[in-house]
Motif scaffolding. Structure first.
Motif, PDB file in Angstrom:
ATOM      1  N   LEU A  67      26.122  -0.522 -26.177  1.00 50.18           N
ATOM      2  CA  LEU A  67      25.554  -0.763 -24.945  1.00 50.18           C
ATOM      3  C   LEU A  67      26.537  -1.195 -23.836  1.00 50.18           C
ATOM      4  CD1 LEU A  67      22.656  -2.461 -26.671  1.00 50.18           C
ATOM      5  CD2 LEU A  67      22.343  -0.652 -25.087  1.00 50.18           C
ATOM      6  N   ALA A  68      27.445  -1.979 -24.043  1.00 51.44           N
ATOM      7  CA  ALA A  68      28.533  -2.190 -23.188  1.00 51.44           C
ATOM      8  C   ALA A  68      29.233  -0.863 -22.394  1.00 51.44           C
ATOM      9  CB  ALA A  68      29.210  -3.233 -23.809  1.00 51.44           C
ATOM     10  N   ARG A  69      29.660   0.026 -23.743  1.00 54.92           N
ATOM     11  CA  ARG A  69      30.160   1.115 -23.139  1.00 54.92           C
ATOM     12  C   ARG A  69      29.294   1.871 -22.150  1.00 54.92           C
ATOM     13  NH1 ARG A  69      31.808   1.047 -28.371  1.00 54.92           N
ATOM     14  NH2 ARG A  69      30.276   2.564 -29.030  1.00 54.92           N
ATOM     15  N   ALA A  70      28.169   2.076 -22.439  1.00 53.81           N
ATOM     16  CA  ALA A  70      26.967   2.602 -21.487  1.00 53.81           C
ATOM     17  C   ALA A  70      26.843   2.162 -20.241  1.00 53.81           C
ATOM     18  CB  ALA A  70      25.766   2.843 -22.396  1.00 53.81           C
ATOM     19  N   GLY A  71      27.353   0.826 -19.972  1.00 53.49           N
ATOM     20  CA  GLY A  71      27.242   0.202 -18.936  1.00 53.49           C
ATOM     21  C   GLY A  71      26.287  -0.953 -18.763  1.00 53.49           C
ATOM     22  N   HIS A  72      25.804  -1.351 -19.961  1.00 50.56           N
ATOM     23  CA  HIS A  72      24.656  -2.335 -20.137  1.00 50.56           C
ATOM     24  C   HIS A  72      25.400  -3.846 -20.150  1.00 50.56           C
ATOM     25  CE1 HIS A  72      21.442   0.368 -19.910  1.00 50.56           C
ATOM     26  NE2 HIS A  72      22.207   1.227 -20.600  1.00 50.56           N
ATOM     27  N   SER A  73      25.352  -4.781 -19.395  1.00 56.85           N
ATOM     28  CA  SER A  73      25.792  -5.991 -19.540  1.00 56.85           C
ATOM     29  C   SER A  73      25.178  -7.254 -20.016  1.00 56.85           C
ATOM     30  CB  SER A  73      26.516  -6.231 -18.259  1.00 56.85           C
ATOM     31  OG  SER A  73      25.447  -6.657 -17.219  1.00 56.85           O
ATOM     32  N   HIS A  74      24.075  -7.156 -20.100  1.00 62.08           N
ATOM     33  CA  HIS A  74      23.140  -8.522 -20.682  1.00 62.08           C
ATOM     34  C   HIS A  74      21.989  -7.687 -21.611  1.00 62.08           C
ATOM     35  CE1 HIS A  74      21.411  -7.860 -16.634  1.00 62.08           C
ATOM     36  NE2 HIS A  74      20.343  -8.606 -17.440  1.00 62.08           N
ATOM     37  N   GLY A  75      21.482  -8.796 -22.434  1.00 54.82           N
ATOM     38  CA  GLY A  75      20.142  -8.291 -22.939  1.00 54.82           C
ATOM     39  C   GLY A  75      20.246  -9.329 -24.416  1.00 54.82           C
ATOM     40  N   GLN A  76      19.576  -8.781 -25.489  1.00 50.13           N
ATOM     41  CA  GLN A  76      19.328  -9.255 -26.786  1.00 50.13           C
ATOM     42  C   GLN A  76      19.060  -8.509 -27.834  1.00 50.13           C
ATOM     43  OE1 GLN A  76      17.436 -13.587 -26.816  1.00 50.13           O
ATOM     44  NE2 GLN A  76      16.563 -12.833 -28.692  1.00 50.13           N
ATOM     45  N   LEU A  77      19.727  -8.397 -28.733  1.00 50.11           N
ATOM     46  CA  LEU A  77      19.491  -7.693 -29.853  1.00 50.11           C
ATOM     47  C   LEU A  77      19.371  -8.785 -31.274  1.00 50.11           C
ATOM     48  CD1 LEU A  77      22.523  -5.247 -29.711  1.00 50.11           C
ATOM     49  CD2 LEU A  77      20.308  -4.836 -28.624  1.00 50.11           C
ATOM     50  N   ASP A  78      17.928  -8.441 -31.959  1.00 49.02           N
ATOM     51  CA  ASP A  78      17.828  -8.963 -33.042  1.00 49.02           C
ATOM     52  C   ASP A  78      17.258  -8.015 -34.170  1.00 49.02           C
ATOM     53  OD1 ASP A  78      17.387 -11.985 -32.150  1.00 49.02           O
ATOM     54  OD2 ASP A  78      15.854 -11.036 -30.638  1.00 49.02           O
ATOM     55  N   THR A  79      18.222  -8.022 -35.169  1.00 50.96           N
ATOM     56  CA  THR A  79      18.041  -7.185 -36.205  1.00 50.96           C
ATOM     57  C   THR A  79      17.956  -7.938 -37.554  1.00 50.96           C
ATOM     58  OG1 THR A  79      19.836  -5.807 -35.191  1.00 50.96           O
ATOM     59  CG2 THR A  79      19.305  -5.251 -37.415  1.00 50.96           C
TER      60      THR A  79
END
Length: 142
Positions: A67-79
């Motif tokens: 996600l960072a490489r694709a230009g997204h800088s924030h958010g939340q992932l729950d797995t």
């Protein structure tokens, strides 16, 4: 190359034995494990739970970097990872690891999210290590 380590001690044998784990960085130092924590509801951890934690963490980190490489800088992932242990002849075998991902990533299209998640699952080192069926279910919220 990175080498990490953990060690296990088991005192006594079979159902009556008691085990403890130690990790290189100390996160599990002295953590108990044994028959009761593996096949019953006893205290402590077990190998399949540790595999599930490793798989969830590895996949989530792989997706975070994608996600960072694709230009997204924030958010939340729950797995969540659910590892299945089944009887295999006289022993047991891990037959499946099911990843369930819930994500909040502002501004991402559903198609991009699905593609990045699938790629992360395919490139996650723990996914590659597991010789079992791996399924990925994901959902995206705003």
């Amino acid at each position: 190359m990175t080498v990490n380590s953990a060690s296990a001690r088991y005192e006594g044998f079979g159902k009556d034995g008691k085990g403890h784990l130690w990790t290189k960085r100390g996160a599990l130092d002295g953590e108990p494990y044994g028959f009761a924590s593996r096949f019953e509801d006893g205290p402590g951890t077990n190998p399949e739970e540790l595999i599930a934690a490793a798989h969830a963490a590895c996949f989530t980190m792989a997706l975070s970097f994608a996600l960072a490489r694709a230009g997204h800088s924030h958010g939340q992932l729950d797995t969540r990872a659910d590892v299945t242990l089944e009887r295999d002849g006289d022993g047991f075998q891990v037959t499946k690891s099911a990843l369930t991902l819930t994500a909040t990533i502002p501004g991402i299209a559903a198609e991009e999210f699905a593609s990045l998640a699938a790629d992360a699952e395919a490139t996650c080192p723990i996914s590659k290590l597991l010789n079992c069926k791996i399924t990925l279910t994901h959902s995206l919220s705003d």
